[in-house]
Design a protein around this motif. Structure first.
Motif, PDB file in Angstrom:
ATOM      1  N   VAL A  66      80.996  17.886  96.908  1.00 42.06           N
ATOM      2  CA  VAL A  66      82.028  16.892  97.184  1.00 42.06           C
ATOM      3  C   VAL A  66      81.954  16.520  98.655  1.00 42.06           C
ATOM      4  O   VAL A  66      81.984  17.392  99.536  1.00 42.06           O
ATOM      5  CB  VAL A  66      83.435  17.441  96.852  1.00 42.06           C
ATOM      6  N   ALA A  67      81.866  15.229  98.933  1.00 41.74           N
ATOM      7  CA  ALA A  67      81.780  14.758 100.317  1.00 41.74           C
ATOM      8  C   ALA A  67      83.007  15.207 101.105  1.00 41.74           C
ATOM      9  O   ALA A  67      84.138  15.112 100.629  1.00 41.74           O
ATOM     10  CB  ALA A  67      81.668  13.235 100.348  1.00 41.74           C
ATOM     11  N   GLY A  68      82.766  15.744 102.293  1.00 46.22           N
ATOM     12  CA  GLY A  68      83.846  16.182 103.153  1.00 46.22           C
ATOM     13  C   GLY A  68      84.347  17.573 102.851  1.00 46.22           C
ATOM     14  O   GLY A  68      85.325  18.029 103.461  1.00 46.22           O
ATOM     15  N   HIS A  69      83.706  18.269 101.898  1.00 47.04           N
ATOM     16  CA  HIS A  69      84.090  19.625 101.549  1.00 47.04           C
ATOM     17  C   HIS A  69      82.848  20.511 101.502  1.00 47.04           C
ATOM     18  O   HIS A  69      81.723  20.022 101.374  1.00 47.04           O
ATOM     19  CB  HIS A  69      84.793  19.668 100.183  1.00 47.04           C
ATOM     20  N   GLN A  70      83.068  21.792 101.611  1.00 41.31           N
ATOM     21  CA  GLN A  70      81.951  22.722 101.544  1.00 41.31           C
ATOM     22  C   GLN A  70      82.346  23.949 100.728  1.00 41.31           C
ATOM     23  O   GLN A  70      83.535  24.232 100.529  1.00 41.31           O
ATOM     24  CB  GLN A  70      81.517  23.148 102.950  1.00 41.31           C
ATOM     25  N   GLN A  71      81.310  24.645 100.228  1.00 36.67           N
ATOM     26  CA  GLN A  71      81.506  25.858  99.455  1.00 36.67           C
ATOM     27  C   GLN A  71      80.626  26.964 100.021  1.00 36.67           C
ATOM     28  O   GLN A  71      79.611  26.704 100.656  1.00 36.67           O
ATOM     29  CB  GLN A  71      81.141  25.626  97.974  1.00 36.67           C
ATOM     30  N   ARG A  72      81.038  28.183  99.754  1.00 35.88           N
ATOM     31  CA  ARG A  72      80.207  29.316 100.153  1.00 35.88           C
ATOM     32  C   ARG A  72      78.929  29.319  99.321  1.00 35.88           C
ATOM     33  O   ARG A  72      78.917  28.814  98.196  1.00 35.88           O
ATOM     34  CB  ARG A  72      80.962  30.629  99.964  1.00 35.88           C
ATOM     35  N   GLY A  74      76.302  29.904  96.665  1.00 38.90           N
ATOM     36  CA  GLY A  74      76.410  30.401  95.299  1.00 38.90           C
ATOM     37  C   GLY A  74      77.726  30.114  94.613  1.00 38.90           C
ATOM     38  O   GLY A  74      77.870  30.369  93.413  1.00 38.90           O
ATOM     39  N   ALA A  75      78.697  29.561  95.336  1.00 34.19           N
ATOM     40  CA  ALA A  75      80.028  29.348  94.759  1.00 34.19           C
ATOM     41  C   ALA A  75      80.117  28.117  93.868  1.00 34.19           C
ATOM     42  O   ALA A  75      81.134  27.908  93.203  1.00 34.19           O
ATOM     43  CB  ALA A  75      81.073  29.243  95.869  1.00 34.19           C
ATOM     44  N   SER A  76      79.052  27.312  93.845  1.00 37.44           N
ATOM     45  CA  SER A  76      79.089  26.100  93.024  1.00 37.44           C
ATOM     46  C   SER A  76      78.733  26.369  91.570  1.00 37.44           C
ATOM     47  O   SER A  76      78.839  25.469  90.730  1.00 37.44           O
ATOM     48  CB  SER A  76      78.135  25.046  93.585  1.00 37.44           C
ATOM     49  N   VAL A  77      78.307  27.591  91.230  1.00 33.32           N
ATOM     50  CA  VAL A  77      77.962  27.955  89.857  1.00 33.32           C
ATOM     51  C   VAL A  77      78.726  29.215  89.469  1.00 33.32           C
ATOM     52  O   VAL A  77      78.697  30.213  90.196  1.00 33.32           O
ATOM     53  CB  VAL A  77      76.449  28.190  89.687  1.00 33.32           C
ATOM     54  N   VAL A  78      79.402  29.152  88.314  1.00 35.85           N
ATOM     55  CA  VAL A  78      80.164  30.294  87.814  1.00 35.85           C
ATOM     56  C   VAL A  78      79.688  30.619  86.401  1.00 35.85           C
ATOM     57  O   VAL A  78      79.497  29.719  85.577  1.00 35.85           O
ATOM     58  CB  VAL A  78      81.680  30.002  87.813  1.00 35.85           C
ATOM     59  N   THR A  79      79.493  31.896  86.115  1.00 33.80           N
ATOM     60  CA  THR A  79      79.093  32.350  84.784  1.00 33.80           C
ATOM     61  C   THR A  79      80.329  32.609  83.935  1.00 33.80           C
ATOM     62  O   THR A  79      81.290  33.220  84.396  1.00 33.80           O
ATOM     63  CB  THR A  79      78.265  33.649  84.882  1.00 33.80           C
ATOM     64  N   GLN A  80      80.305  32.110  82.702  1.00 38.20           N
ATOM     65  CA  GLN A  80      81.421  32.311  81.773  1.00 38.20           C
ATOM     66  C   GLN A  80      80.875  32.728  80.415  1.00 38.20           C
ATOM     67  O   GLN A  80      80.082  32.009  79.808  1.00 38.20           O
ATOM     68  CB  GLN A  80      82.243  31.034  81.629  1.00 38.20           C
ATOM     69  N   VAL A 290      87.828  28.192  84.847  1.00 37.26           N
ATOM     70  CA  VAL A 290      86.855  28.383  85.922  1.00 37.26           C
ATOM     71  C   VAL A 290      87.288  27.480  87.070  1.00 37.26           C
ATOM     72  O   VAL A 290      87.264  26.252  86.964  1.00 37.26           O
ATOM     73  CB  VAL A 290      85.431  28.025  85.465  1.00 37.26           C
ATOM     74  N   ASN A 291      87.714  28.095  88.171  1.00 34.54           N
ATOM     75  CA  ASN A 291      88.216  27.372  89.329  1.00 34.54           C
ATOM     76  C   ASN A 291      87.178  27.445  90.453  1.00 34.54           C
ATOM     77  O   ASN A 291      86.628  28.500  90.726  1.00 34.54           O
ATOM     78  CB  ASN A 291      89.540  27.985  89.789  1.00 34.54           C
ATOM     79  N   PHE A 292      86.904  26.321  91.091  1.00 36.52           N
ATOM     80  CA  PHE A 292      85.946  26.257  92.184  1.00 36.52           C
ATOM     81  C   PHE A 292      86.682  26.096  93.513  1.00 36.52           C
ATOM     82  O   PHE A 292      87.532  25.211  93.650  1.00 36.52           O
ATOM     83  CB  PHE A 292      84.977  25.084  92.001  1.00 36.52           C
ATOM     84  N   ALA A 293      86.372  26.971  94.442  1.00 34.12           N
ATOM     85  CA  ALA A 293      86.985  26.897  95.772  1.00 34.12           C
ATOM     86  C   ALA A 293      86.185  25.929  96.642  1.00 34.12           C
ATOM     87  O   ALA A 293      84.967  26.076  96.817  1.00 34.12           O
ATOM     88  CB  ALA A 293      87.019  28.279  96.411  1.00 34.12           C
ATOM     89  N   ASN A 294      86.860  24.923  97.176  1.00 35.35           N
ATOM     90  CA  ASN A 294      86.263  23.976  98.119  1.00 35.35           C
ATOM     91  C   ASN A 294      87.100  23.981  99.375  1.00 35.35           C
ATOM     92  O   ASN A 294      88.342  23.969  99.310  1.00 35.35           O
ATOM     93  CB  ASN A 294      86.236  22.565  97.525  1.00 35.35           C
ATOM     94  N   SER A 295      86.456  23.971 100.525  1.00 36.10           N
ATOM     95  CA  SER A 295      87.195  23.957 101.798  1.00 36.10           C
ATOM     96  C   SER A 295      86.686  22.816 102.657  1.00 36.10           C
ATOM     97  O   SER A 295      85.580  22.296 102.477  1.00 36.10           O
ATOM     98  CB  SER A 295      87.007  25.283 102.538  1.00 36.10           C
ATOM     99  N   GLN A 296      87.567  22.427 103.580  1.00 35.08           N
ATOM    100  CA  GLN A 296      87.186  21.373 104.524  1.00 35.08           C
ATOM    101  C   GLN A 296      86.783  22.017 105.848  1.00 35.08           C
ATOM    102  O   GLN A 296      87.477  22.916 106.343  1.00 35.08           O
ATOM    103  CB  GLN A 296      88.367  20.422 104.747  1.00 35.08           C
TER     104      GLN A 296
END
Length: 297
Positions: A66-72, A74-80, A290-296
């Motif tokens: 997402v433009a203007g946001h970043q993730q740690r 490996g955080a963009s993929v979650v196993t379910q 499944v919740n994805f953490a995004n930070s600015q």
């Protein structure tokens, strides 16, 4: 998806789903990998997305950047993981499980049309109706509940026979030959809005079998859904899901699944087809988040 209190939501974000092929490692469809791409959804105004009607297995959920946001890392993929019980969902209204009341109706050349009505505590509305009609020149066809095989509905035909086999749930009226379209008195199959589909355990010993499901609100408003009966060799080992959204309008404005007056199923297929139906029930999805953490930055 904004599920944590106070988090701002992100709308219009692409979220993709992949099913693991067995190696347990996410490869995103890369050459040499075994993952299968399922679909991509876009988050709504509440930052939410939904993948429906998933079979059991391991899945990978991937959020696009997402433009203007970043993730740690490996955080963009979650196993379910989805178990068989998860995939089935949350059980709702039981229509019939054929577990207690024996009922047998047979049509043959000397009695080509037969019907029966039987009080059955395990059936919605307290009564189950059978209607069978032999359409072939000879032979015999039957419907039998909790008879030779306890706890199942069996549909059988002799080697040269074919015909119409119908099961009706329309309340207690003692009449198996006609349908009372309001006899159930407005049953809510959605369970207050959460129920979304019917589940059948069914099978036959020939290909090409068809199960037509009719839902009535009243005589002027009904809907129909179609289920291809799997060739299982004859046992009720095939699990079939029929979403409410797949039903087509049969009369009027169609049925309201929150206001059901009668339910019927009609079984058709090849000559000499035999098979079983075990449980007919509505279900609601079991939600996994499944919740994805995004930070600015």
């Amino acid at each position: 998806d904004g599920s944590a209190a106070g988090d701002p939501v992100l709308t219009g974000v692409a979220v993709s789903l992949y099913q693991d092929g067995g190696n347990g490692v996410f490869d995103g469809g890369a050459v040499g990998g075994d993952d299968t791409f399922v679909t991509t959804k876009t988050t709504n105004a509440q930052g939410r997305y939904e993948f429906e009607f998933l079979s059991a297995g391991r899945y990978f959920v991937q959020q696009a950047a997402v433009a203007g946001h970043q993730q740690r890392p490996g955080a963009s993929v979650v196993t379910q993981d989805i178990t068989a019980s998860d995939a089935l969902g949350v059980p709702g209204v039981l229509i019939d499980d054929f577990s207690a009341t024996t009922q047998v109706t047979t049509a043959k050349t000397t009695a080509r049309t037969q019907s029966s009505a039987m009080d059955a505590d395990e059936a919605i509305g307290g009564e189950r109706d059978f209607y069978v009609e032999l359409t072939s020149a000879s032979g015999a066809i039957s419907l039998a509940a909790h008879d030779v095989t306890p706890g199942v509905l069996e549909f059988t035909a002799s080697s040269v026979a074919n015909g119409i086999r119908e099961v009706v749930w329309d309340g207690v009226d003692g009449n198996g030959a006609s349908l009372n379209a309001t006899g159930l008195g407005g049953v809510d199959l959605t369970g207050g809005g959460t129920g979304r589909y019917l589940v059948f355990e069914v099978g036959s010993d020939h290909e090409g079998g068809l199960l037509d499901v009719m839902i009535y609100t009243d005589a002027g408003n009904s809907s129909v859904g179609h289920v291809a009966i799997p060739d299982t060799g004859g046992a009720a080992t095939g699990m079939v899901v029929l979403p409410f959204s797949s039903f087509a309008t049969q009369a009027g404005d169609g049925a309201s699944f929150a206001n059901v007056g009668a339910i019927s199923i009609s079984i058709s297929g090849a000559q000499a087809v035999d098979g079983q139906l075990e449980v007919l029930r509505n279900y609601a999805p079991l939600t996994k988040t499944v919740n994805f953490a995004n930070s600015q930055p």
